[in-house]
Enzyme design. Structure first.
Site, short mmCIF file in Angstrom:
data_model
loop_
_atom_site.label_atom_id
_atom_site.label_comp_id
_atom_site.label_asym_id
_atom_site.label_seq_id
_atom_site.Cartn_x
_atom_site.Cartn_y
_atom_site.Cartn_z
N ASP A 143 -65.97 -29.64 144.40
CA ASP A 143 -66.16 -28.85 143.18
C ASP A 143 -65.45 -29.56 142.02
N ARG A 145 -75.43 -22.47 136.53
CA ARG A 145 -76.40 -21.51 137.02
C ARG A 145 -76.77 -20.36 136.08
N THR A 166 -84.09 -21.22 143.07
CA THR A 166 -84.09 -19.86 142.55
C THR A 166 -85.49 -19.27 142.57
N SER A 219 -86.32 -20.20 131.67
CA SER A 219 -85.20 -20.71 130.87
C SER A 219 -85.02 -22.19 131.21
N TYR A 270 -82.37 -23.41 132.31
CA TYR A 270 -81.70 -23.42 133.62
C TYR A 270 -82.74 -23.34 134.75
N HIS A 271 -83.61 -22.33 134.68
CA HIS A 271 -84.58 -22.18 135.77
C HIS A 271 -85.47 -23.44 135.87
N LYS A 325 -84.07 -26.20 138.01
CA LYS A 325 -84.28 -26.01 139.45
C LYS A 325 -85.67 -26.51 139.86
N ALA A 383 -77.65 -8.93 136.66
CA ALA A 383 -78.09 -7.54 136.43
C ALA A 383 -77.30 -6.47 137.19
N ASN A 431 -74.64 -6.39 139.28
CA ASN A 431 -73.17 -6.43 139.15
C ASN A 431 -72.73 -6.01 137.75
N VAL A 491 -79.92 -2.28 129.84
CA VAL A 491 -81.26 -2.66 130.29
C VAL A 491 -81.96 -3.36 129.12
N GLU A 540 -89.56 -12.68 128.02
CA GLU A 540 -90.00 -12.48 129.41
C GLU A 540 -90.89 -11.25 129.45
P1 NAD Z 1 -70.97 -20.53 140.12
O1 NAD Z 1 -71.05 -21.02 138.72
O2 NAD Z 1 -70.07 -19.37 140.41
O3 NAD Z 1 -70.55 -21.73 141.10
C1 NAD Z 1 -71.03 -23.02 140.95
C2 NAD Z 1 -69.89 -23.96 141.28
O4 NAD Z 1 -70.36 -25.31 141.17
C3 NAD Z 1 -68.73 -23.83 140.33
O5 NAD Z 1 -67.52 -23.67 141.05
C4 NAD Z 1 -68.74 -25.13 139.52
O6 NAD Z 1 -67.44 -25.55 139.14
C5 NAD Z 1 -69.41 -26.09 140.47
N1 NAD Z 1 -70.16 -27.18 139.82
C6 NAD Z 1 -71.11 -27.09 138.86
N2 NAD Z 1 -71.58 -28.30 138.54
C7 NAD Z 1 -70.91 -29.19 139.33
C8 NAD Z 1 -70.97 -30.60 139.47
N3 NAD Z 1 -71.79 -31.36 138.72
N4 NAD Z 1 -70.15 -31.19 140.38
C9 NAD Z 1 -69.29 -30.45 141.14
N5 NAD Z 1 -69.20 -29.11 141.02
C10 NAD Z 1 -70.00 -28.49 140.13
O7 NAD Z 1 -72.46 -20.22 140.58
P2 NAD Z 1 -72.98 -19.35 141.82
O8 NAD Z 1 -73.34 -18.01 141.31
O9 NAD Z 1 -72.05 -19.50 142.94
O10 NAD Z 1 -74.33 -20.11 142.13
C11 NAD Z 1 -74.34 -21.16 143.10
C12 NAD Z 1 -75.74 -21.72 143.23
O11 NAD Z 1 -76.64 -20.70 143.65
C13 NAD Z 1 -76.30 -22.27 141.92
O12 NAD Z 1 -77.03 -23.45 142.18
C14 NAD Z 1 -77.23 -21.17 141.44
O13 NAD Z 1 -78.27 -21.71 140.67
C15 NAD Z 1 -77.72 -20.59 142.75
N6 NAD Z 1 -78.10 -19.19 142.63
C16 NAD Z 1 -77.18 -18.24 142.24
C17 NAD Z 1 -77.57 -16.91 142.12
C18 NAD Z 1 -76.63 -15.84 141.68
O14 NAD Z 1 -77.06 -14.68 141.50
N7 NAD Z 1 -75.35 -16.11 141.50
C19 NAD Z 1 -78.89 -16.56 142.41
C20 NAD Z 1 -79.80 -17.53 142.80
C21 NAD Z 1 -79.39 -18.86 142.89
N1 USQ Z 2 -81.09 -8.09 132.57
C1 USQ Z 2 -80.96 -6.86 131.95
N2 USQ Z 2 -79.72 -6.48 131.57
C2 USQ Z 2 -78.61 -7.23 131.79
C3 USQ Z 2 -78.74 -8.47 132.45
C4 USQ Z 2 -80.00 -8.88 132.82
O1 USQ Z 2 -81.94 -6.14 131.74
O2 USQ Z 2 -77.52 -6.80 131.40
C5 USQ Z 2 -82.42 -8.54 133.03
C6 USQ Z 2 -82.85 -9.88 132.48
O3 USQ Z 2 -83.48 -9.76 131.23
C7 USQ Z 2 -83.77 -10.39 133.58
C8 USQ Z 2 -83.18 -9.78 134.84
O4 USQ Z 2 -82.35 -8.71 134.42
O5 USQ Z 2 -85.04 -9.85 133.40
C9 USQ Z 2 -82.36 -10.76 135.65
O6 USQ Z 2 -81.36 -11.30 134.82
P1 USQ Z 2 -79.98 -11.82 135.45
O7 USQ Z 2 -79.07 -12.22 134.34
O8 USQ Z 2 -79.48 -10.84 136.44
O9 USQ Z 2 -80.48 -13.05 136.32
P2 USQ Z 2 -81.06 -14.47 135.89
O10 USQ Z 2 -80.82 -14.79 134.47
O11 USQ Z 2 -82.47 -14.55 136.36
O12 USQ Z 2 -80.16 -15.46 136.72
C10 USQ Z 2 -79.48 -15.07 137.92
C11 USQ Z 2 -78.49 -16.16 138.26
C12 USQ Z 2 -79.26 -17.47 138.50
C13 USQ Z 2 -80.30 -17.24 139.58
C14 USQ Z 2 -81.21 -16.08 139.24
C15 USQ Z 2 -82.12 -15.70 140.40
O13 USQ Z 2 -77.57 -16.31 137.18
O14 USQ Z 2 -78.34 -18.46 138.89
O15 USQ Z 2 -81.06 -18.41 139.70
O16 USQ Z 2 -80.42 -14.91 138.98
S1 USQ Z 2 -83.71 -15.20 139.86
O17 USQ Z 2 -83.55 -14.18 138.83
O18 USQ Z 2 -84.43 -14.68 141.00
O19 USQ Z 2 -84.34 -16.39 139.32
#
Ligand code: NAD
Ligand code: USQ
Length: 382
Positions: free
Chosen positions: A31, A100, A144, A179, A181-182, A185, A238, A240, A254, A328
């Site tokens: 990390d 992420r 994702t 986005s 970000y997405h 991926k 969302a 959490n 929302v 969206e």
């Molecule tokens: P997070 O930000 O809490 O953790 C990611 C970790 O990776 C961090 O500790 C960060 O310091 C480290 N990191 C980032 N870039 C790095 C790099 N270049 N080299 C070394 N370390 C690096 O995120 P998370 O919520 O734990 O998500 C983890 C993975 O799961 C991500 O790839 C995210 O896209 C995917 N994901 C998360 C969710 C979600 O709801 N949290 C949902 C779907 C997918």
């Molecule tokens: N949303 C609300 N209110 C909020 C937060 C979000 O209505 O306070 C809505 C957003 O507009 C969106 C949905 O909830 O339509 C999901 O948003 P989110 O912030 O919970 O999730 P997202 O931006 O999609 O990203 C999160 C993670 C990302 C992961 C993704 C999975 O941060 O790392 O890839 O969830 S997924 O959504 O299936 O692509």
């Protein structure tokens, strides 16, 4: 197995590293700590106090006798990654280490560029490190569900059987991410699929839905092992976020009509899915895709579930439909297949009132840590 968990200081990575270690795997974490630096940039924090990674792993060793080795460095730096791979010779590489947050990637040009460079270059380096040092290592990459977007047809697991002008093929499912970000991926998925085809690498792309909860049996063992929990408008997600908002007396935010439907799963299922993927590796050259979620919910339905539990707990909670900062669909068809992990033995922890209540109870302990100005969304897509 010897397993590297990259991103092992993060929300999904830390409980995964502990769980795999407890199951008897030999775990090392990579990390860069960039996520903790981003907290400073955004003047935000995890609602739960989190110990340093060194303190966390020392406590784990004290409690269980198991060592988790730490490598602090950035996947973008190939020389660093190469050294770690040569030292660890992993059989599985679990890759969580990316930027992420969708809103973070949409702040401005710099944040979009950072997100895509960090994610795409990091993953490319991992692919080259596997090819050059441990060609049999199984890459377990977090993708994702948002790679698919919200198409008007059911979403399959990675591939779609297509018939076109009298001919048939099995092609990657079309991607319409929402986005930068997405999109990163999607770029990763293409690069990994290409590496599997060219070099015979074995890879599993886990298209994960939104993860909720924070605790696992392992993180609950001691406060020093506590997981991070994001609530702010940039990194909070969302469900959490809604639970935390109810704890501090904030309206549940929302966005728009709230008909946005997504796949969700509990953090306990995240760690279990990783174990399942590791214990059932993809074949050499196989680019395998699993849709990693357990249930589908609309954002408004989640807010209503939280509202009910919060009111039962005596909290004064309301739902507020904010102007949507994102671009969206707010009312749409959404159906997605998720049978691959279930077929391999996943037994989902489904969302119930009690699950929400338990998260709420933990959150209430730390509610004074919330920086209230960070709760409303402040990043717009346009
Ligand atoms: P997070 O930000 O809490 O953790 C990611 C970790 O990776 C961090 O500790 C960060 O310091 C480290 N990191 C980032 N870039 C790095 C790099 N270049 N080299 C070394 N370390 C690096 O995120 P998370 O919520 O734990 O998500 C983890 C993975 O799961 C991500 O790839 C995210 O896209 C995917 N994901 C998360 C969710 C979600 O709801 N949290 C949902 C779907 C997918
Ligand atoms: N949303 C609300 N209110 C909020 C937060 C979000 O209505 O306070 C809505 C957003 O507009 C969106 C949905 O909830 O339509 C999901 O948003 P989110 O912030 O919970 O999730 P997202 O931006 O999609 O990203 C999160 C993670 C990302 C992961 C993704 C999975 O941060 O790392 O890839 O969830 S997924 O959504 O299936 O692509």
């Amino acid at each position: 197995m010897r397993i590297i968990v990259a991103g092992g200081d993060g929300f999904c990575g830390w409980p995964t590293a502990l769980y795999l270690s407890k199951q008897g795997h030999d775990v090392a974490i990579i990390d860069s700590m960039v996520r903790r630096k981003i907290d400073e940039e955004l003047r935000s924090n995890s609602i739960t106090p989190i110990a340093s990674l060194a303190e966390r792993t020392a406590k784990w060793k004290e409690l269980t006798g198991k060592e988790i080795r730490i490598y602090m460095g950035d996947l973008q730096h190939f020389d660093f990654l190469k050294l770690v791979m040569e030292q660890e010779m992993p059989e599985a590489f679990v890759h969580f280490a990316e930027q992420r947050s969708a809103p973070y990637s949409m702040i401005d040009r710099e944040h979009a560029v950072y997100t895509q460079v960090n994610n795409v270059v990091g993953t490319l380096n991992v692919l080259y490190a596997i090819k050059e040092i441990v060609p049999d290592c199984h890459l377990i990459k977090l993708g994702t569900m948002g790679e698919y977007g919200t198409p008007n047809i059911p979403i399959e697991e990675g591939y779609l059987e297509v018939e076109h002008k009298g001919r048939k093929d099995r092609l990657p499912f079309p991607k319409q991410p929402g986005s930068y970000y997405h999109l990163s991926k999607v770029h990763d998925s293409h690069n990994i699929m290409f590496a599997c085809r060219m070099w015979g690498i074995r890879a599993t792309d886990l298209n994960q839905g939104v993860v909720y909860g924070l605790s696992t049996d392992e993180t609950d063992m001691d406060p020093v092992l506590a997981n991070r929990l994001d609530y702010d408008g940039v990194f909070g997600t969302a469900l959490n976020r809604f639970i935390i908002q109810s704890a501090i007396g904030h309206d549940l935010t929302v966005y728009g009509k709230g008909g946005q439907t997504r796949g969700f799963l509990h953090i306990q299922d995240t760690v279990r899915c990783i174990e399942i993927a590791a214990e059932n590796p993809a074949d050499p050259g196989e680019f395998r895709v699993f849709n990693q979620f357990t249930e589908l919910f609309s954002v408004l339905d989640l807010a209503k579930m939280v509202l009910k539990v919060a009111q039962e707990e005596g909290l004064d909670t309301k739902i507020s439909n904010l102007e949507n900062p994102r671009i969206e669909k707010e009312e749409h068809f959404f159906e997605a297949v998720n049978t691959n992990l279930l077929d391999l033995g996943l037994q989902p922890q489904l969302l119930t009132d009690d699950v929400i209540r338990n998260i709420l109870k933990t959150v209430l302990l730390h509610k004074d840590r919330v920086i209230k100005e960070n709760v409303l969304p402040n990043v717009k897509w346009k």
